[in-house]
Motif scaffolding. Structure first.
Motif, PDB file in Angstrom:
ATOM      1  N   ASN A  21      58.454  86.333  44.192  1.00  0.00           N
ATOM      2  CA  ASN A  21      59.648  85.518  43.925  1.00  0.00           C
ATOM      3  C   ASN A  21      60.864  86.049  44.673  1.00  0.00           C
ATOM      4  OD1 ASN A  21      58.310  83.762  42.256  1.00  0.00           O
ATOM      5  ND2 ASN A  21      58.900  84.818  40.372  1.00  0.00           N
ATOM      6  N   ARG A  22      61.035  87.362  44.653  1.00  0.00           N
ATOM      7  CA  ARG A  22      62.199  87.957  45.319  1.00  0.00           C
ATOM      8  C   ARG A  22      62.119  87.822  46.840  1.00  0.00           C
ATOM      9  NH1 ARG A  22      62.036  93.396  43.752  1.00  0.00           N
ATOM     10  NH2 ARG A  22      60.288  93.028  42.376  1.00  0.00           N
ATOM     11  N   ILE A  23      60.921  87.988  47.389  1.00  0.00           N
ATOM     12  CA  ILE A  23      60.752  87.848  48.844  1.00  0.00           C
ATOM     13  C   ILE A  23      61.003  86.390  49.250  1.00  0.00           C
ATOM     14  CG2 ILE A  23      59.124  87.995  50.778  1.00  0.00           C
ATOM     15  CD1 ILE A  23      59.636  90.786  49.902  1.00  0.00           C
ATOM     16  N   SER A  24      60.396  85.453  48.526  1.00  0.00           N
ATOM     17  CA  SER A  24      60.584  84.042  48.887  1.00  0.00           C
ATOM     18  C   SER A  24      62.040  83.623  48.716  1.00  0.00           C
ATOM     19  CB  SER A  24      59.646  83.125  48.109  1.00  0.00           C
ATOM     20  OG  SER A  24      59.886  83.206  46.741  1.00  0.00           O
ATOM     21  N   ALA A  25      62.753  84.228  47.757  1.00  0.00           N
ATOM     22  CA  ALA A  25      64.174  83.926  47.563  1.00  0.00           C
ATOM     23  C   ALA A  25      65.005  84.346  48.781  1.00  0.00           C
ATOM     24  CB  ALA A  25      64.696  84.611  46.310  1.00  0.00           C
ATOM     25  N   ILE A  26      64.595  85.420  49.446  1.00  0.00           N
ATOM     26  CA  ILE A  26      65.305  85.869  50.658  1.00  0.00           C
ATOM     27  C   ILE A  26      65.256  84.763  51.717  1.00  0.00           C
ATOM     28  CG2 ILE A  26      65.201  87.511  52.598  1.00  0.00           C
ATOM     29  CD1 ILE A  26      64.223  89.626  50.494  1.00  0.00           C
ATOM     30  N   PHE A  27      64.096  84.144  51.873  1.00  0.00           N
ATOM     31  CA  PHE A  27      63.951  83.048  52.840  1.00  0.00           C
ATOM     32  C   PHE A  27      64.678  81.799  52.343  1.00  0.00           C
ATOM     33  CE2 PHE A  27      60.318  85.779  53.840  1.00  0.00           C
ATOM     34  CZ  PHE A  27      60.428  85.867  55.224  1.00  0.00           C
ATOM     35  N   GLN A  28      64.545  81.509  51.054  1.00  0.00           N
ATOM     36  CA  GLN A  28      65.151  80.313  50.465  1.00  0.00           C
ATOM     37  C   GLN A  28      66.670  80.330  50.600  1.00  0.00           C
ATOM     38  OE1 GLN A  28      64.222  79.841  46.331  1.00  0.00           O
ATOM     39  NE2 GLN A  28      65.084  77.773  46.229  1.00  0.00           N
ATOM     40  N   ARG A  29      67.300  81.464  50.300  1.00  0.00           N
ATOM     41  CA  ARG A  29      68.758  81.566  50.395  1.00  0.00           C
ATOM     42  C   ARG A  29      69.262  81.269  51.803  1.00  0.00           C
ATOM     43  NH1 ARG A  29      68.153  86.086  46.949  1.00  0.00           N
ATOM     44  NH2 ARG A  29      68.211  87.533  48.703  1.00  0.00           N
TER      45      ARG A  29
ATOM     46  N   VAL B 150      54.491  83.474  58.081  1.00  0.00           N
ATOM     47  CA  VAL B 150      54.844  82.872  59.365  1.00  0.00           C
ATOM     48  C   VAL B 150      56.108  82.038  59.176  1.00  0.00           C
ATOM     49  CG1 VAL B 150      54.092  81.354  61.235  1.00  0.00           C
ATOM     50  CG2 VAL B 150      52.424  82.824  60.088  1.00  0.00           C
ATOM     51  N   VAL B 151      57.120  82.313  60.009  1.00  0.00           N
ATOM     52  CA  VAL B 151      58.390  81.592  59.942  1.00  0.00           C
ATOM     53  C   VAL B 151      58.878  81.272  61.355  1.00  0.00           C
ATOM     54  CG1 VAL B 151      59.181  82.506  57.728  1.00  0.00           C
ATOM     55  CG2 VAL B 151      59.675  83.768  59.809  1.00  0.00           C
ATOM     56  N   LYS B 152      59.732  80.263  61.440  1.00  0.00           N
ATOM     57  CA  LYS B 152      60.315  79.876  62.730  1.00  0.00           C
ATOM     58  C   LYS B 152      61.830  80.019  62.623  1.00  0.00           C
ATOM     59  CE  LYS B 152      59.831  76.428  66.281  1.00  0.00           C
ATOM     60  NZ  LYS B 152      59.111  75.236  66.701  1.00  0.00           N
ATOM     61  N   LEU B 153      62.383  80.946  63.406  1.00  0.00           N
ATOM     62  CA  LEU B 153      63.829  81.169  63.412  1.00  0.00           C
ATOM     63  C   LEU B 153      64.214  82.004  64.628  1.00  0.00           C
ATOM     64  CD1 LEU B 153      64.677  83.790  60.632  1.00  0.00           C
ATOM     65  CD2 LEU B 153      62.405  83.326  61.383  1.00  0.00           C
TER      66      LEU B 153
ATOM     67  N   GLU C 157      65.564  85.363  66.675  1.00  0.00           N
ATOM     68  CA  GLU C 157      65.274  86.785  66.487  1.00  0.00           C
ATOM     69  C   GLU C 157      66.402  87.476  65.731  1.00  0.00           C
ATOM     70  OE1 GLU C 157      63.346  90.614  68.732  1.00  0.00           O
ATOM     71  OE2 GLU C 157      64.280  89.085  69.997  1.00  0.00           O
ATOM     72  N   GLU C 158      67.626  87.059  65.988  1.00  0.00           N
ATOM     73  CA  GLU C 158      68.783  87.644  65.296  1.00  0.00           C
ATOM     74  C   GLU C 158      68.655  87.455  63.779  1.00  0.00           C
ATOM     75  OE1 GLU C 158      73.444  86.482  64.940  1.00  0.00           O
ATOM     76  OE2 GLU C 158      72.597  86.473  66.970  1.00  0.00           O
ATOM     77  N   ARG C 159      68.320  86.225  63.361  1.00  0.00           N
ATOM     78  CA  ARG C 159      68.131  85.942  61.931  1.00  0.00           C
ATOM     79  C   ARG C 159      66.905  86.679  61.391  1.00  0.00           C
ATOM     80  NH1 ARG C 159      68.072  80.004  60.235  1.00  0.00           N
ATOM     81  NH2 ARG C 159      68.604  80.834  58.201  1.00  0.00           N
ATOM     82  N   MET C 160      65.851  86.782  62.220  1.00  0.00           N
ATOM     83  CA  MET C 160      64.626  87.463  61.803  1.00  0.00           C
ATOM     84  C   MET C 160      64.930  88.915  61.461  1.00  0.00           C
ATOM     85  SD  MET C 160      61.255  86.916  61.446  1.00  0.00           S
ATOM     86  CE  MET C 160      61.533  87.722  59.885  1.00  0.00           C
ATOM     87  N   LYS C 161      65.731  89.580  62.296  1.00  0.00           N
ATOM     88  CA  LYS C 161      66.094  90.987  62.059  1.00  0.00           C
ATOM     89  C   LYS C 161      66.839  91.142  60.733  1.00  0.00           C
ATOM     90  CE  LYS C 161      66.230  92.478  66.869  1.00  0.00           C
ATOM     91  NZ  LYS C 161      67.068  92.792  68.029  1.00  0.00           N
ATOM     92  N   LYS C 162      67.746  90.201  60.437  1.00  0.00           N
ATOM     93  CA  LYS C 162      68.507  90.250  59.185  1.00  0.00           C
ATOM     94  C   LYS C 162      67.581  90.074  57.983  1.00  0.00           C
ATOM     95  CE  LYS C 162      72.916  88.760  61.086  1.00  0.00           C
ATOM     96  NZ  LYS C 162      73.803  87.627  61.332  1.00  0.00           N
ATOM     97  N   VAL C 163      66.623  89.148  58.096  1.00  0.00           N
ATOM     98  CA  VAL C 163      65.682  88.896  57.006  1.00  0.00           C
ATOM     99  C   VAL C 163      64.819  90.138  56.762  1.00  0.00           C
ATOM    100  CG1 VAL C 163      63.629  87.555  56.345  1.00  0.00           C
ATOM    101  CG2 VAL C 163      65.638  86.382  57.265  1.00  0.00           C
ATOM    102  N   ILE C 164      64.339  90.764  57.831  1.00  0.00           N
ATOM    103  CA  ILE C 164      63.531  91.983  57.700  1.00  0.00           C
ATOM    104  C   ILE C 164      64.347  93.058  56.963  1.00  0.00           C
ATOM    105  CG2 ILE C 164      62.526  93.934  59.009  1.00  0.00           C
ATOM    106  CD1 ILE C 164      60.658  91.551  59.023  1.00  0.00           C
TER     107      ILE C 164
END
Length: 175
Positions: free
Chosen positions: A21-29, A53-56, A58-65
């Motif tokens: 739930n917490r991981i999916s919330a990171i993507f959802q937000r 697997v996500v499409k975005l 690289e800048e946003r990907m780094k923030k999500v990681i």
């Protein structure tokens, strides 16, 4: 605007309730759609590996990681491009049995797609196919003509082409 790419995210975690739930919330937000998600055991005992697997960009990907790694149970998270991974998906098709015998074309489709029949009974048969998403979609289109009773596809499973340093890190975690 930044170019968006398809990324395979590998998350190594302790297996705790509520983490999904917490991981999916990171993507959802961030209004990021998850294309596929898979959870399994990893090469290290008591450590789970999630493949998302996500499409975005690289800048946003780094923030999500960065956000994912802030979760207490997350040991390490990585992201990789399509070129850096070897990946597969699997799917199952349930089709009426009489078609297997009445439509010889179906047998050709199964053979040419390198799919395999996993079960046959009086009412239906089930075909399994592993491969890239495009291969699975092609087989789906070809079989749709005859009618598919049920269909399901797994999330991506992936390994990296390069050595993952996580294995050494996880060995330390295990002791």
């Amino acid at each position: 605007m930044n170019e968006t790419n398809l990324y395979t995210v590998s998350i190594y975690t302790e297996n705790n309730i509520g983490l999904l739930n917490r991981i999916s919330a990171i993507f959802q937000r961030r209004h990021i759609n998850i294309e596929s998600i898979n959870s399994s055991v990893s090469e290290i005992e008591n450590v789970s590996k999630w493949t998302i697997v996500v499409k975005l960009s690289e800048e946003r990907m780094k923030k999500v990681i960065g956000q994912i790694e802030k979760q207490v149970e997350v040991i390490k998270a990585y992201y990789h491009t399509e070129e850096e991974t070897i990946y597969q998906e699997s799917c199952l098709f349930k089709i009426k049995s009489h078609l297997l015998f009445d439509e010889p074309q179906i047998q050709n489709i199964i053979k040419e797609s390198n799919a395999r029949i996993v079960t046959v009974n009086r009412d239906f048969f089930v075909i399994e196919k592993s491969g890239r998403k495009e291969e699975l979609e092609l087989l789906h289109r070809e079989l749709s003509v005859f009618g598919i009773m049920q269909f399901t596809r797994s999330g991506r499973i992936a390994v990296t082409k390069d050595e993952m340093k996580i294995s050494k890190m996880l060995e330390a975690f295990q002791h």
